[in-house]
Design a protein around this motif. Structure first.
Motif, short mmCIF file in Angstrom:
data_model
loop_
_atom_site.label_atom_id
_atom_site.label_comp_id
_atom_site.label_asym_id
_atom_site.label_seq_id
_atom_site.Cartn_x
_atom_site.Cartn_y
_atom_site.Cartn_z
N ALA A 150 0.82 -1.21 0.00
CA ALA A 150 0.00 0.00 0.00
C ALA A 150 0.85 1.26 0.00
CB ALA A 150 -0.92 -0.01 1.23
N HIS A 151 2.14 1.15 -0.26
CA HIS A 151 3.01 2.30 -0.15
C HIS A 151 2.66 3.38 -1.16
CE1 HIS A 151 6.88 4.59 -0.33
NE2 HIS A 151 6.79 4.44 0.97
N GLY A 152 2.18 3.00 -2.32
CA GLY A 152 1.83 3.98 -3.35
C GLY A 152 0.69 4.89 -2.95
N GLY A 153 -0.15 4.45 -2.02
CA GLY A 153 -1.27 5.26 -1.58
C GLY A 153 -1.04 5.96 -0.26
N LEU A 154 0.23 6.00 0.19
CA LEU A 154 0.56 6.58 1.49
C LEU A 154 1.16 7.97 1.34
CD1 LEU A 154 0.98 6.13 4.63
CD2 LEU A 154 3.27 5.31 4.03
N THR A 155 0.68 8.91 2.14
CA THR A 155 1.24 10.26 2.19
C THR A 155 1.68 10.56 3.62
OG1 THR A 155 -0.22 11.05 0.42
CG2 THR A 155 0.77 12.71 1.85
N LEU A 156 2.91 11.06 3.76
CA LEU A 156 3.46 11.40 5.08
C LEU A 156 3.77 12.89 5.11
CD1 LEU A 156 5.92 8.39 5.50
CD2 LEU A 156 3.69 8.65 6.59
N LEU A 157 3.50 13.52 6.24
CA LEU A 157 3.80 14.94 6.40
C LEU A 157 3.96 15.27 7.87
CD1 LEU A 157 0.57 17.05 6.22
CD2 LEU A 157 0.50 14.61 5.69
N THR A 158 4.56 16.42 8.13
CA THR A 158 4.71 16.89 9.51
C THR A 158 4.21 18.33 9.58
OG1 THR A 158 6.96 17.68 9.12
CG2 THR A 158 6.71 15.42 9.94
N THR A 159 3.84 18.73 10.81
CA THR A 159 3.40 20.10 11.03
C THR A 159 3.60 20.48 12.50
OG1 THR A 159 1.52 21.65 10.83
CG2 THR A 159 1.01 19.40 11.56
N THR A 160 3.78 21.75 12.72
CA THR A 160 3.80 22.27 14.10
C THR A 160 2.53 23.06 14.38
OG1 THR A 160 5.00 24.25 13.36
CG2 THR A 160 6.31 22.39 14.18
N ASP A 161 1.63 23.09 13.43
CA ASP A 161 0.39 23.87 13.56
C ASP A 161 -0.79 22.93 13.31
OD1 ASP A 161 -1.57 25.78 13.69
OD2 ASP A 161 -1.17 26.61 11.70
N LEU A 162 -1.17 22.19 14.35
CA LEU A 162 -2.28 21.25 14.23
C LEU A 162 -3.49 21.80 14.98
CD1 LEU A 162 -3.33 18.44 13.34
CD2 LEU A 162 -2.52 17.57 15.54
N ARG A 163 -4.59 21.89 14.30
CA ARG A 163 -5.83 22.33 14.91
C ARG A 163 -6.94 21.37 14.53
NH1 ARG A 163 -5.71 28.39 12.69
NH2 ARG A 163 -4.36 27.35 11.19
N ARG A 164 -7.78 21.07 15.51
CA ARG A 164 -8.96 20.24 15.25
C ARG A 164 -10.17 20.99 15.79
NH1 ARG A 164 -11.04 14.36 17.25
NH2 ARG A 164 -11.69 13.60 15.21
#
Length: 287
Positions: free
Chosen positions: A144-158
Motif C-alpha cells: 500500500a506504499h503507493g497510496g501513502l502520504t506522510l507529512l509533519t506540522t507544528t500547527d495542528l488544529r482540530r
C-alpha cells in the motif's frame, strides 16, 4: 506471549520449560498444545521432536518482530528519563487504498493505531513521535506504499482546539492507558518483593515471574502511543510502573544464572540497566 517470552538466544523454545511455566500460570497442557499448533500453522515457529523433549524454532519473522518492541520500550524509558523531549512536531499519515484492497487497508489502519496514531478523520492519522520508518515499512509489506502520504506540522488544529495537551486529551484515551499501567504496578510490586526477599526461587519460578512481567508490560505498552511526558497529566502512572519493572528485571538478572536464558532477559535487562544507571554523559547531552 508465553511462547515469545521463552525464546532463547539461539531462537529455540524448550517444550519442557514451556509446559512447566504454563502449569505454574494455571494453563493446561491442552492449551499449550493448541497454542503451539496454531503458531506452527501460522509459520511463526517450526516444531522438532515430541512431548516435553520437543524444541520450537522461531522463524526469522518472529525473531525480527521482537526488535521493534524493544525499540519502543527503550524509547519509553528514554522519555521517563527526560532524554526524549518533544520537539513540537506532529507526524501525520494519510492513505487512500481502494476497496479492492480492503484487507491491506484495514491492516494499515490497525498498524497506524498500534504505532501510536490517532484518527483525525477518514484515512488521516496523527502521531506525536517520528513514526515514518515503521509506517513505511508496514505500507511496503502490505503493498500500500503507493497510496501513502506522510507529512509533519507544528500547527495542528482540530475544530477550535490547538493547544497540544488539550489535543492529546481529545484524541487519545488517556484514562484507559493509565488504568493499564496501574494494573502493571499492582502486578510488579509483589513480584519485586519476592525477587528482593530472602527466599530462594527455582529457575522455573524465575521464568514464571519473567513471563508474568513481560505479559503485563506488553498489555500496558502495546496500546500506549508513548505520548511525550510534556503533554500528559503528571505524575504519569506509566513512569512509575516501568520503574518498578526495571527494578524487577535487575533483581531477576541478579538471581538468574541460566546459560540458555530467554532472549527477553537480554533485551529487557539491557534496556532496564540503562534506565537505572543512565546513559553516558555525552549521550545524555545529545539526547
Amino acid at each position: 506471549m508465553l511462547v515469545h517470552a521463552l525464546i532463547r538466544e539461539d531462537g529455540t523454545v524448550s517444550a519442557d520449560e514451556l509446559y512447566t511455566v504454563a502449569e505454574t500460570l494455571g494453563m493446561s497442557d491442552q492449551q499449550v498444545r493448541l497454542c503451539v499448533k496454531r503458531l506452527v500453522a501460522e509459520n511463526r515457529f517450526t516444531h522438532e521432536g515430541r512431548g516435553r523433549k520437543a524444541l520450537l524454532h522461531a522463524t526469522e519473522d518472529t525473531t525480527r518482530a521482537l526488535a521493534p518492541n524493544a525499540d519502543f520500550l527503550q524509547y519509553a524509558f528514554d522519555q521517563d528519563a527526560g532524554l526524549a523531549p518533544w520537539d513540537g512536531v506532529w507526524h501525520l499519515a494519510a492513505f487512500a487504498v481502494p476497496e479492492a484492497a480492503r484487507t491491506a487497508r484495514d491492516a494499515l489502519r490497525d498498524t497506524l493505531v498500534h504505532l501510536g496514531g490517532a484518527p483525525l478523520q477518514g484515512g488521516l492519522y496523527v502521531c506525536a513521535n517520528a513514526w515514518e520508518p515503521y509506517v513505511e515499512d508496514a505500507a511496503h509489506r502490505l503493498g500500500a506504499h503507493g497510496g501513502l502520504t506522510l507529512l509533519t506540522t507544528t500547527d495542528l488544529r482540530r475544530g477550535g482546539t490547538q493547544e497540544p495537551a488539550e489535543l492529546v486529551r481529545r484524541l487519545w484515551p488517556l484514562q484507559e492507558i493509565a488504568d493499564r499501567y496501574h494494573r502493571l504496578g499492582r502486578i510488579a510490586r509483589p513480584r519485586l518483593d519476592r525477587l528482593t526477599g530472602p527466599d530462594g526461587l527455582s529457575p522455573s519460578a524465575l521464568l514464571t515471574i519473567a513471563v508474568e512481567l513481560a505479559a503485563e508490560l506488553t498489555r500496558a505498552m502495546e496500546p500506549d502511543p508513548l505520548l511525550p511526558p510534556q503533554l500528559l497529566p503528571q505524575p504519569w502512572p506509566g513512569t512509575e510502573a516501568r520503574g518498578l519493572v526495571a527494578r524487577c528485571w535487575a533483581a531477576l538478572q541478579e538471581r538468574d544464572h541460566v546459560e540458555a536464558r530467554p532472549v527477553l532477559f537480554r533485551l529487557y535487562a539491557d534496556i532496564t540497566r540503562e534506565r537505572q544507571t543512565g546513559p553516558p554523559a555525552e549521550d545524555a547531552r545529545s539526547g
